[in-house]
Design an enzyme around this catalytic site. Structure first.
Site, PDB file in Angstrom:
ATOM      1  CE  LYS A   1     -12.161  -9.966  -0.238  1.00 19.70           C
ATOM      2  NZ  LYS A   1     -11.617  -9.346  -1.454  1.00 19.70           N
TER       3      LYS A   1
ATOM      4  CB  SER B   1     -14.699  -7.520  -2.823  1.00 20.94           C
ATOM      5  OG  SER B   1     -13.410  -7.989  -3.092  1.00 20.94           O
TER       6      SER B   1
ATOM      7  CB  SER C   1     -11.036  -6.117  -4.196  1.00 19.28           C
ATOM      8  OG  SER C   1     -11.977  -6.228  -5.230  1.00 19.28           O
TER       9      SER C   1
END
Lengths: 481, 470, 97
Positions: free
Chosen positions: B76, B151, B175
């Site tokens: 990420k 997220s 997330s």
């Protein structure tokens, strides 16, 4: 009302830079005077994803200070974030201690006339220093150097116990000496390893309430501290006399004009939004750690002075000897090595310390003679191998010039050994008497003080090898006839 | 090769049927095919191929290789990788190249995992839909009209689209688990402090953890445990030894929360499937009991007070002075800060910074921040009590399935409230996993969560394997 | 608790953000809605509860005073938007006096 109806109330916040190898929250070298941004890391640059780690040595030095100040150590230490924006503060917060600082309370005594006064501490906390901004080299830009960002600081906060500019000076001097003694900092104000903020307020004598105080920030010399405090007190007294209100303000001291002035007023500048730093769990100090540090502490200056006085050393001499820890160490070793303490102390006061000050930048650690050599030197005098004055005036400089030499050998090779050959002395006396008939007449007519003149002459002729007492004795006899 | 777990991939490699280079090429082709989904901000194609080649040479020469050889992962855009850009999907970190690698990632690289690229996400990990990114939206991999979740939305999609074996994401309030649920993959968050945060762009310092997403439980577990363990660079990392073997055998006990299953916002399909699973577990001889958790409605408020407070502090460093974007209108110190930050941050980030600044500010600190910390303690104690009597907590991952892209633009609170089932693990620091449960009538996936007490990752992994295998 | 314009301005200053007019209006609405959600915490009696501050109760040893992780100067400056030849980060001077 006159100025003398007022009392000046002063409290200090002293920042001391610790002499650890690395910074307080990361492993960058703790450096001084290097080119910009040569000692930084992703952590001190506040790169994304970085985290702080506390330096054990910074904590140890905090403990040492607490012991020296007689403060109470908090065995659970917490760290908090103090938020504000400034280009030399990379994270936009300073890691400091707001709630559980390393120690609270404590006090030191400062000289006050013939006696002493006690100045109390509120607390001491650990924090990191910011970097440096240079505003006057580039006309368009401020230049930011982060070498200093993260340097360990101890912020020492006093109670508002000081009452005069002189006390401020003496307090800073005493604290400086103490901090250097325990080896935690150079505490050099001109170099920036010690700085202070002065909080000044005034009130009518007899009043018990404290009025608004003004803080004069970032003072970097004892002299400026005195000037700033004096100026600020006067300014406030004048305002009070005029019936005006004194606003709590942050001020800057201009050493050129000798005045304080308001720093740019930032609204909400003081909402620091402190909260406990979630990246740093509390640090727990154990009894064993405190005991270990206590064991390594030197005897503190005033206590050492007392010890010297108990050893029959004069108070004024003791005062000189305790100024630097290196002096104490040297003196104590010399006292161990040479039994005649008065001779040893005299030697320190009259030779070692002045030489160090003049020729070795006041740094006794660079003084070329060892304790052993000094002891051997003193032993020669003690044993009558060389006259005191000859030793001091001739052998001592020769030793300094050739520091590896053995004092006894050097004494021999220079021919400085005391000679009490009475025939030689008699001859020299006769020679001097014959060469100075006018002075002889004056002496015999009553000017007995001239004996010193004659002794001096004979000593010079004897190249300092004869004992002045013997010379004087024989001269007196010879001049009478 | 498609959809294979690491064991099978390595077996094929050992038997000479597959090379690491072929593995990488397969994933690169998958990435190519899924380009319209906007999963990757950057693909490290050449680098990955080189690393694959080097590994193949080592294998051919009979040299020893790391235990994760043959694996390809995505990271990420909040995980630092030395020499590579990392931007937190934000304009304010435009062009920033990290000077070090996150400890957790380094542990995987040391075992010869290959990083194929960095995935999109919500800016600074703030969001639940992967709609708040300077690189645009990453839609759901199953239904591209819907959100991927967030997220770590793109991380979940990167796995769902078979562009890598596992994905690394971060989980601050769910997330990793919520996008996993929305995309029908597995997502696991370890105990707080189990995996190092050094090298993870900070959002909520006392909540953040790296999480793993994948299609295969064994792989998710293996990667998590490989990253786990104390890191001297992270003082919040735990010194508890990493247990890899589960000590629970046979029948275990599950607790489900009454208030969760009866929540007004819980979609019918999710409730039904969840109950069905619980019935199945009971029929298999496990204990399944109902517990009360009246503090449920306070979880999201407490979470938002505390995380925004920490975030407002953590994001102060983004100022365009030492790195990142600097506004062209920065003609004074004041404007360097104001213009850079206002232009550099998106609106969700600004919203959270303002809220966080508010709850920490003088006069409000006790009423909001201290209050939320007290609630955190109450919640932690309540959870602790549940685990005194039960091995696992079982609950849906989300009350809803993925919503349509843009549906909640004007309603942040609505979105925040959908975190209600995931934040509990971050508030209390316990490990949690989302497993694919089923899909609704329109084919939208949703997940079921298991949570257990701190440092019981081994047990959580074991029970997850058991649950999935049947 | 209501968030008004004055408070928004204060928060902008404290966080060095400058909101556009529409942004301001929207944030005011959003923050008030969020605060309404957050205000539910007041329903809980927490008088005798200690705030939970640290997630990890382990006693951690501090690090040793050894130089580590330093960046070479070029790397330290590499990401700087504006820097000088002397290796400083540059920031335009404060204009307001």
């Amino acid at each position: 009302m006159s100025k003398s109806d007022y009392e000046i109330i002063i409290g200090l916040e002293v920042h001391v830079q610790l002499n650890t190898k690395t910074k307080i929250f990361c492993g960058d070298q703790n450096s001084f005077g290097e080119l910009a941004n040569r000692h930084t890391s992703s952590i001190s640059l506040a790169h994304p994803g970085t985290l702080p780690r506390v330096n054990r040595e910074a904590i140890n030095k905090g403990i040492a200070l607490a012991l020296a100040l007689g403060s109470e150590i908090n065995q659970e230490n917490r760290f908090d974030r103090k938020h504000y924006f400034y280009p030399d503060l990379p994270k936009a917060y300073q890691i400091t201690q707001d709630r559980l600082p390393i120690c609270v309370g404590g006090s030191i005594d400062i000289p006050s006339g013939d006696t002493t006064r006690t100045i109390r501490f509120h607390h001491t906390h650990m924090e990191e220093d910011a970097g440096k901004s240079i505003h006057d080299l580039d006309p368009k830009n401020s230049m930011i150097d982060l070498n200093r960002a993260g340097t360990p600081l101890l912020e020492i906060v006093t109670e508002p116990d000081m009452r005069s500019a002189q006390e401020v000076h003496d307090f800073i001097a005493t604290l400086q000496q103490l901090v250097r003694y325990i080896g935690i900092s150079d505490a050099n104000m001109e170099e920036g390893s010690m700085r202070c903020d002065c909080n000044v307020s005034v009130r009518l004598k007899g009043d018990t309430q404290l009025n608004n105080r003004c803080e004069v920030k970032n003072i970097n010399s004892k002299k400026f501290a005195m000037q700033a405090v004096a100026y600020e007190a006067q300014r406030q007294i004048k305002l009070m006399e005029q019936g005006e209100h004194i606003d709590q303000q942050t001020l800057h001291f201009d050493s050129e004009t000798g005045r304080t002035s308001s720093t740019r007023d930032k609204e909400d500048a003081h909402d620091y939004r402190y909260f406990p730093d979630p990246d740093l769990p509390p640090v727990y100090i154990t009894d064993e750690e405190i005991a270990q540090i206590k064991e390594q502490m030197p005897i503190l200056p005033q206590a050492q002075k007392q010890l010297y006085i108990e050893q029959d050393i004069k108070a004024e001499h003791a005062e000189l000897l305790i100024q630097e820890r290196a002096t104490v160490t040297f003196t104590n070793e010399l006292l161990q090595a040479h039994q005649d303490s008065s001779a040893a102390v005299n030697f320190m006061i009259n030779k070692v310390l002045p030489t160090t000050k003049e020729d070795y930048h006041d740094d006794l650690t660079t003084f070329p003679l060892t304790v052993a050599q000094c002891a051997a030197f003193l032993k020669l005098i003690d044993a009558g191998k060389i006259i005191h004055s000859t030793a001091y005036q001739q052998l001592y400089p020769a030793l300094l010039a050739d520091p590896t030499a053995d004092p006894a050998a050097l004494c021999e090779s220079m021919g400085l050994s005391q000679s009490n050959d009475t025939d030689l002395i008699d001859d020299l006396i006769q020679a001097v008497i014959q060469e100075n008939p006018d002075e002889v007449k004056k002496y015999q007519k009553g000017k007995k003080g001239l004996i010193g003149f004659f002794v001096g002459k004979v000593m010079k002729e004897s190249k300092g090898k004869a004992d002045p007492k013997l010379i004087q004795q024989k001269l007196t006899e010879a001049l009478q006839s | 090769m498609k959809g294979q777990n690491l064991n099978n991939i390595q077996a094929a490699i050992r038997q000479g049927e597959l090379s690491v280079t072929q593995v990488v090429n397969h994933y690169l082709a998958q990435i190519e095919d899924s380009l319209p989904l906007n999963i990757y901000i950057e693909v490290f194609a050449e680098e990955a191929k080189k690393q694959a080649q080097a590994l193949d040479e080592k294998l051919a020469a009979g040299e020893s290789v790391g235990k994760l050889y043959g694996s390809v992962i995505s990271i990420k855009d909040v995980i630092c990788y030395e020499g590579h850009q990392v931007t937190a999907a934000s304009k304010i970190l435009e062009g920033f190249t990290s000077q070090f690698t996150a400890t957790a990632l380094q542990r995987l690289l040391d075992e010869d995992a290959i990083v194929i690229g960095r995935t999109n996400c919500d800016e600074f990990a703030m969001g639940s839909a992967n709609e708040n990114s300077v690189y645009g939206v990453t839609p759901n991999g199953v239904n591209s009209e819907r959100v991927a979740g967030g997220s770590s939305g793109a991380a979940a999609v990167s796995v769902q689209q078979d562009t890598c074996l596992v994905a690394l994401g971060t989980d601050t309030g769910g997330s990793v688990r919520q996008p996993a649920g929305f995309n029908g993959v597995i997502g696991m968050k370890p105990t707080y402090g189990r995996v190092s945060r050094y090298g993870v762009i900070a959002y909520g310092s006392s909540f953040d953890q790296i999480g793993v997403l994948g299609q295969h439980m064994e792989d998710v577990g293996e990667f998590l445990l490989t990253m786990a363990g104390e890191d001297p660079m992270d003082c919040t990392s735990s010194s508890q030894p990493v247990k890899t073997e589960s000590s629970s055998q046979g029948q275990v006990s599950f607790a489900y929360i009454d208030e969760v299953m009866n929540h007004e916002k819980l979609h019918g399909a999710i409730a039904t499937s969840s109950h069905a699973l619980m019935d199945r577990l009971e029929s298999e001889g496990h204990a399944v009991s109902k517990v009360q958790f009246p503090l449920l409605k306070y979880l999201v408020p407490a979470y938002y007070v505390l995380t925004t407070a920490e975030a407002s502090s953590n994001l102060g460093r983004y100022d365009g002075i030492r790195y990142g974007y600097r506004s062209e209108a920065a003609d004074s110190i004041k404007n360097v800060y104001q213009k850079t930050r206002s232009e550099g941050f998106g609106s969700e980030v600004k919203r959270r910074i303002m809220l966080g600044t508010f709850v920490l500010s003088s006069g409000y600190y006790d009423a909001y921040y201290t209050k939320a910390q007290k609630v955190r303690r109450l919640v932690t104690e309540a959870i602790h009590e549940i685990f005194e009597n039960h091995d696992f907590l079982i609950l849906p991952t989300t009350p809803n399935v993925a919503w349509k892209i843009g549906a909640h633009q004007d309603d942040p609170v609505e979105v925040y409230l959908s975190d209600i089932y995931t934040v509990i693990a971050n508030l209390t620091g316990i490990p949690a996993i989302s497993l694919p449960l089923a899909t609704d009538a329109d084919g939208n996936p949703f997940g079921i969560q298991l949570m257990s007490k701190k440092f019981s990752e081994a047990e959580l992994i074991a029970v997850s394997e058991m649950l999935i295998s049947t | 608790m209501k968030i008004d314009d004055a408070l928004i301005s204060k928060l902008e200053r404290l966080s060095r953000l400058e909101l556009a007019v529409e942004e301001r209006a929207q944030i005011k609405v959003d923050l008030n809605n969020i605060l309404q959600m957050v205000d539910t915490l007041e329903e809980l009696n927490t008088d005798d509860v200690e705030p939970l501050i640290y997630m990890n109760e382990e006693h951690k040893a501090p690090r040793e005073d050894i130089i580590s992780n330093e960046l070479p100067h070029e790397a330290a400056i590499a990401n700087a938007p504006v820097s000088s030849e002397s290796g400083h980060f540059l920031v335009p001077k404060v204009m307001d006096k």
